[in-house]
Write a protein that holds these residues in place. Structure first.
Motif, PDB file in Angstrom:
ATOM      1  N   ASP B 220       4.221   0.994 -17.462  1.00  0.00           N
ATOM      2  CA  ASP B 220       2.871   1.098 -16.902  1.00  0.00           C
ATOM      3  C   ASP B 220       2.893   0.477 -15.502  1.00  0.00           C
ATOM      4  N   PRO B 221       2.596   1.267 -14.481  1.00  0.00           N
ATOM      5  CA  PRO B 221       2.705   0.773 -13.108  1.00  0.00           C
ATOM      6  C   PRO B 221       1.498  -0.085 -12.726  1.00  0.00           C
ATOM      7  N   GLY B 225       2.345  -1.353  -8.279  1.00  0.00           N
ATOM      8  CA  GLY B 225       2.137   0.089  -8.286  1.00  0.00           C
ATOM      9  C   GLY B 225       3.338   0.882  -8.749  1.00  0.00           C
ATOM     10  N   LEU B 226       3.271   2.177  -8.491  1.00  0.00           N
ATOM     11  CA  LEU B 226       4.343   3.074  -8.915  1.00  0.00           C
ATOM     12  C   LEU B 226       5.651   2.727  -8.211  1.00  0.00           C
ATOM     13  N   PRO B 265      -1.037   4.424  -1.680  1.00  0.00           N
ATOM     14  CA  PRO B 265      -1.331   4.629  -3.105  1.00  0.00           C
ATOM     15  C   PRO B 265      -0.147   4.276  -4.004  1.00  0.00           C
ATOM     16  N   LEU B 266       1.053   4.407  -3.472  1.00  0.00           N
ATOM     17  CA  LEU B 266       2.234   4.079  -4.268  1.00  0.00           C
ATOM     18  C   LEU B 266       2.311   2.595  -4.609  1.00  0.00           C
ATOM     19  N   LEU B 267       1.618   1.778  -3.849  1.00  0.00           N
ATOM     20  CA  LEU B 267       1.709   0.328  -4.044  1.00  0.00           C
ATOM     21  C   LEU B 267       0.482  -0.248  -4.745  1.00  0.00           C
ATOM     22  N   LEU B 268      -0.522   0.585  -4.992  1.00  0.00           N
ATOM     23  CA  LEU B 268      -1.758   0.075  -5.585  1.00  0.00           C
ATOM     24  C   LEU B 268      -1.610  -0.072  -7.100  1.00  0.00           C
ATOM     25  N   ALA B 269      -2.342  -1.046  -7.657  1.00  0.00           N
ATOM     26  CA  ALA B 269      -2.255  -1.335  -9.088  1.00  0.00           C
ATOM     27  C   ALA B 269      -2.988  -0.279  -9.916  1.00  0.00           C
ATOM     28  N   LEU B 274       0.784   5.508 -17.100  1.00  0.00           N
ATOM     29  CA  LEU B 274       2.184   5.232 -17.392  1.00  0.00           C
ATOM     30  C   LEU B 274       3.044   6.284 -16.718  1.00  0.00           C
ATOM     31  N   VAL B 275       4.279   5.897 -16.469  1.00  0.00           N
ATOM     32  CA  VAL B 275       5.250   6.846 -15.951  1.00  0.00           C
ATOM     33  C   VAL B 275       6.355   6.946 -16.990  1.00  0.00           C
TER      34      VAL B 275
END
Lengths: 367, 344, 98
Positions: B220-221, B225-226, B265-269, B274-275
Motif C-alpha cells: 500500500d503506497p 507515495g507510489l 502525484p507519485l510522491l503523495l500519500a 495498493l499496487v
C-alpha cells in the motif's frame, strides 16, 4: 496524467503528437556546435524530466544558467534570515522552497528544530495574515524570487503599510534576470550562443528587456514549459542562428505580452528600488537586486533587525558557481552524488528541486 | 460517567477511577466485543495457521480531514498492512496517547469512527491502552495499532516476490489522501470535492486472491507515495520496474493541486490504494476482479517488471523508471524528506 | 523558475477573486491584474494572478502544433471556434472527484 483535457490551457499543450516531429526538425538541422542556456529552473526540470537533453542532437548543448532563485541566493542572505528567525518573538515565514536549503551553520529546518517558529506559506498574503493573527509577534517573510515573485511581495508590503500591520517585515533577497544575463555574456570563457528565456518572468517584464542581448547577436526566445514548447523554442532559436537575424521572439505567446504586466511592474517599482546584489557563483552584479524603498523602511527586516552573519561562507568544494554559469555540469563536481545528495545537500543547486544538480540527480544521473 | 469532565485531564491517565471511566465510557462501550469486554491485561485468542503481525503509529494534523479522521486511519493502516501480505486481518490492539485538554466529544467521535471502520473491515479491537500526556506533549491524540491476520494456504505475496514479466497493477487514483490533508493546511486551503481515499483494502485483496493465488507482491503506497513503494519492492525483489506515466490514474483536482503547489502525484500519500505485481498471464483476471470491486473500479496496469540487467542503459542502484513523452526513460528515485508546497 | 498555473476566474470581489483549476477552487489576488474579470483565464503564481492568458494566441500555438503532429496523433485541439472562454475542450465535471 490521464489524457483527459481537464486542466484548461495545460493539457492541450501536453499532447505528445507534435513532439516527435519537432525533435525530427532538430535532428535534420546541419551539425554544428551550438550552446543554448536556459535561465529558468522550471525549464531545467522539464528538460531533465522529459529527457529532452538525451533526445536532442549531440551537437546541441543545453546548459543550465542561474534560473533558480533559491540557488542564486547567497549564504549571507540565508544566514541573515536564519539569524532573524532565531530572535525572540519572531515568526519566520517562507516559501517551502527555502526550508531545506543549508546555510553556513544550519538551514531553516535546523533553526526550526532549535525552537525557531518557521511557517511555510504559499502566498505572501498568507504571511501578512500571520502577522494580523499574531499581533504580539513579528512576522518576517523571506523575499526570494525573480520578477515573477517580487511584485507579489511588493503587494504584501503595500497592503501591510495600508492596513497598519506594523509587525510585518520582509527580508528582500530578490534578483532581476536581465542584468544577470548581461553579466553572463560579459564573463570571460563563457560561450553562450542563445538564451531560452523564462516564460513567467517574462509575463511580468515582457520582451523588451532582452533586446540588448539580441542586438549583440544572441537570439532570445521566451518559452513555455511543456515539452513541445521547449522543442519549438529550440527550433526557433536555431532558425534565428541559421538566418543570422537575431531577435527576441515569444513562443509562449499565450502567457506573455510584449510589454509584460504594467500593473505588476508598477507595484514592484513602487515598493522596491534596484540595488547591487550578490549572486552565488556570479558575484556582485550591479542593479540586479531589489531593496525596499525608504517609504517602506518600517517593513524592511534588513533595516529593523540587526543580526550578525559575518561568519557566512560558501560551502567548501562546491562548484555551484561554475554550474550556475554553465561552465561545468554536475557530474564534474567531486561532491556530486557522493557527499552532496538530495538527502544531504551541500550546495543550493542540489537542495532546490529546480536546481541543476537536483534535476540531474533526480532524472538523468547514472553511476 | 464523565458528567463533569468535558475534556481529557491528566487524572484520566492516572489508573484510578477517572481512567477506568474513560476506558469504559469511550473505548470499551464503542468497540465492544466478547474478547475486549473482559478487560483483561491481555486478549486470549485462538488462531491456527500462519500469522501476519504488524504495527503502525498514526499521527495526523488535522485529526479530522475530508474523507476520514485519525480513528479511521489507525484501523485502515494496520488492516491494509496485513492485507497486502495476503492475510485476512483478524484482531487489533490499540495504544492511545491523548493530549490533556482534548475534548471528550472529539475522542468519542474518533472512537466511533474506529468502531465503524473495524466493522467495515470485519476485525475486532481486542485489547488496548490509554495514556494522557501534558498539554503540548502531543498533538491532540496519537494512536498506535497492532494487528494480526491469518495467511491462507497457498498464498504468499511479499515485498520480495516481484519477478521480471510481472504486470504492475495500481488499484486506483494517486494522491487523494495527500491532497485532502494539504487542503486543510493553514494558508493552503482550497475547496474541492476531494476526499481522502482512506479505506480498508482487505475485501479487495480477497477478490484479487480469488482471481489468482499467484499475486507475487503487494504494497500500500502510503507515506512516500507510489515512488517509495515501487523502489522498495524493486530493491527487495532484485528487479527493475518500468512504468508508463501517462497511464497513472490521477484525479483532475489532485493534478491541479500538484500544478499549483509544485508537487508530484507519485510522491503523495495514499491510504486506500495498493499496487500489485502479478504474472502477466493472470493480470487480466486480477484486473477484472479489482475493477468489479468498488475500491478497485479505477484499477489500471501501470507498467511491468523487467530484468535489472536489461535496465535500459541505466546502471547503478536505480530500479524504477518512467517512460517519457519523447520515448526515453527517466529515473524515479526514492523520495527524500517531506513534500513542501513551493513556488519555483 | 516560477511555477504558474492557468486558472479560471469564477468571481471577483475588489482585489480578491475565486479561481478554479481542474475543479479545485482557491482564493487569489488580482491586485497585479486589475483588468481580470469573471470568466478570464489567468496565470496564477503564489496566490496572485500575474498575466492574462490570450486565447487567440493559445489557439494559434495549438494549430501550429497540430500541423506538426503526425497523422492520427493529433494534439489536444478539438473542433473549431470555442465560444465559452476555454479552448473548446470538454471539461470533465468536478463530480468526478466524488
Amino acid at each position: 496524467m490521464n489524457n483527459l483535457p481537464v486542466l484548461s490551457y495545460l493539457d492541450e499543450f501536453r499532447a505528445s503528437g507534435p513532439a516527435g516531429r519537432l525533435l525530427d526538425r532538430l535532428h535534420r538541422r546541419p551539425e554544428r556546435p551550438v550552446r543554448i542556456m536556459e535561465v529558468c529552473g522550471t525549464h531545467t526540470m522539464a528538460i531533465s524530466r522529459h529527457g529532452i537533453r538525451q533526445a536532442s542532437p549531440a551537437w546541441l548543448r543545453l546548459i543550465s544558467g542561474p534560473g533558480c532563485p533559491v540557488c542564486v541566493t547567497s549564504n549571507y542572505d540565508i544566514d541573515s534570515f536564519i539569524e532573524m528567525s532565531l530572535l525572540p518573538g519572531v515568526i519566520a515565514a517562507s516559501f517551502g522552497d527555502m526550508l531545506k536549503v543549508p546555510g553556513t551553520r544550519m538551514g531553516l529546518g535546523g533553526a526550526r528544530a532549535r525552537g525557531a517558529r518557521v511557517e511555510i506559506v504559499y502566498s505572501t498574503l498568507d504571511a501578512l495574515r500571520l502577522a494580523r493573527e499574531n499581533p504580539d509577534c513579528k512576522v518576517i517573510f523571506f523575499g526570494v524570487g525573480f520578477e515573477t515573485t517580487a511584485p507579489t511581495v511588493a503587494a504584501a508590503i503595500a497592503a501591510a503599510r495600508q492596513s497598519g500591520a506594523s509587525n510585518f517585515f520582509v527580508y528582500s533577497a530578490h534578483k532581476l534576470v536581465p542584468p544577470a544575463l548581461s553579466a553572463l555574456c560579459r564573463m570571460p570563457g563563457l560561450a553562450v550562443d542563445a538564451f531560452l528565456c523564462p516564460g513567467h518572468v517574462s509575463a511580468i517584464i515582457g520582451a523588451d528587456p532582452y533586446r540588448p542581448l539580441a542586438e549583440r547577436g544572441i537570439p532570445c526566445v521566451i518559452s513555455g514549459f511543456e515539452t513541445v514548447d521547449i522543442l519549438q523554442s529550440l527550433n526557433m532559436i536555431l532558425d534565428q542562428l541559421d538566418s543570422g537575424d537575431c531577435r527576441v521572439e515569444v513562443e509562449y505567446a499565450r502567457g506573455v505580452r510584449p510589454g509584460g504586466n504594467p500593473a505588476a511592474l508598477e507595484m514592484m517599482n513602487s515598493v522596491f528600488a534596484p540595488c547591487d546584489a550578490g549572486w552565488r557563483g556570479l558575484g556582485t552584479i550591479p542593479a540586479s537586486g531589489l531593496t525596499i524603498r525608504e517609504e517602506f523602511a518600517a517593513h524592511d527586516a534588513a533595516r529593523v533587525f540587526a543580526v550578525d552573519a559575518s561568519y557566512s561562507r560558501e560551502p567548501a568544494g562546491c562548484i555551484c558557481g561554475a554550474i550556475l554559469t554553465g561552465q561545468k555540469i554536475p557530474p564534474d563536481c567531486r561532491r556530486f552524488a557522493r557527499t552532496c545528495t538530495p538527502d544531504h545537500p551541500v550546495g543550493p543547486c542540489m537542495v532546490s528541486s529546480e536546481g541543476t544538480c537536483a534535476a540531474y540527480y533526480q532524472y538523468e544521473f547514472q553511476d | 460517567m464523565t458528567h463533569d469532565t468535558e475534556t481529557v485531564q491528566m487524572a484520566h491517565g492516572s489508573g484510578g477511577r477517572l481512567g477506568r471511566e474513560l476506558v469504559e465510557s469511550v473505548f470499551s462501550s464503542a468497540l465492544a466485543n466478547n474478547i475486549l469486554n473482559r478487560l483483561d491485561d491481555a486478549a486470549c485468542l485462538e488462531v491456527q495457521g500462519r500469522l501476519a503481525f504488524t504495527i503502525d503509529g498514526h499521527v495526523v494534523s488535522p485529526l479530522f480531514f475530508p474523507g476520514g479522521d485519525i480513528g479511521r486511519l489507525s484501523v485502515t493502516g494496520t488492516v491494509n498492512d496485513l492485507a497486502v501480505m495476503g492475510a485476512t486481518p483478524l484482531y487489533i490492539a490499540l495504544g492511545v496517547v491523548i493530549e490533556e485538554g482534548l475534548p471528550l466529544h472529539t475522542l468519542k467521535l474518533i472512537t466511533e469512527s474506529m468502531r465503524a471502520t473495524a466493522g467495515e473491515a470485519k476485525v475486532e479491537v481486542v485489547t488496548g491502552d490509554t495514556k494522557v500526556v501534558e498539554r503540548g506533549a502531543a498533538d491532540g491524540v496519537f494512536i498506535t495499532t497492532s494487528g494480526i491476520g491469518l495467511i491462507p494456504e497457498g498464498v504468499s505475496p511479499s515485498g520480495r516476490g516481484a519477478r521480471p514479466g510481472d504486470a504492475v497493477i495500481l488499484s486506483g487514483t494517486l494522491g487523494d489522501h495527500g491532497v485532502a490533508i494539504l487542503s486543510c493546511r493553514q494558508g493552503l486551503e482550497f475547496d474541492s470535492m476531494l476526499k481522502s481515499d482512506c479505506a480498508p483494502l482487505n475485501s479487495l485483496v480477497r477478490e484479487m486472491l480469488a482471481a489468482s493465488v499467484r499475486v507475487h507482491a503487494m504494497r500500500d503506497p502510503t507515506r512516500g507515495g507510489l515512488a517509495a513503494a515501487l523502489n522498495e519492492i524493486a530493491a527487495a525483489s532484485g528487479v527493475a520496474i518500468e512504468i508508463e506515466e501517462e497511464t497513472l490514474p490521477v484525479k483532475p483536482s489532485v493534478r491541479a493541486a500538484c500544478e499549483l503547489f509544485g508537487l508530484d502525484p507519485l510522491l503523495l500519500a495514499n491510504e486506500g490504494k495498493l499496487v500489485a505485481f502479478v504474472p502477466e498471464d493472470d493480470a487480466g483476471s486480477v484486473l477484472a476482479a479489482m475493477r468489479s470491486h468498488p475500491l478497485g473500479a479505477e484499477a489500471a496496469i501501470i507498467g511491468r517488471v523487467v530484468d535489472p540487467a536489461a535496465g535500459a542503459g541505466f546502471s547503478g542502484p536505480f530500479r524504477v523508471f518512467a517512460r517519457t513523452v519523447l520515448g526515453g526513460l527517466r529515473i524515479i528515485r526514492m523520495p527524500v524528506g517531506e513534500q513542501l508546497p513551493r513556488i519555483c | 523558475m516560477c511555477l504558474a498555473v492557468p486558472a479560471k476566474i469564477i468571481e471577483t470581489d475588489g482585489q480578491q477573486a475565486i479561481v478554479e483549476i481542474g475543479g479545485l477552487r482557491k482564493q487569489a489576488s488580482i491586485v497585479l491584474l486589475p483588468e481580470a474579470v469573471t470568466g478570464d483565464y489567468v496565470l496564477l503564481h503564489a496566490g496572485f494572478a500575474i498575466s492574462m492568458i490570450d486565447k487567440k494566441e493559445a489557439l494559434e500555438t495549438l494549430l501550429l502544433f497540430e500541423e506538426l503532429a503526425p497523422p492520427g496523433g493529433r494534439p489536444g485541439l478539438s473542433g473549431p471556434g470555442p465560444e465559452d472562454g476555454d479552448l473548446g475542450l470538454k471539461e470533465t465535471p468536478a463530480a468526478d472527484d466524488e
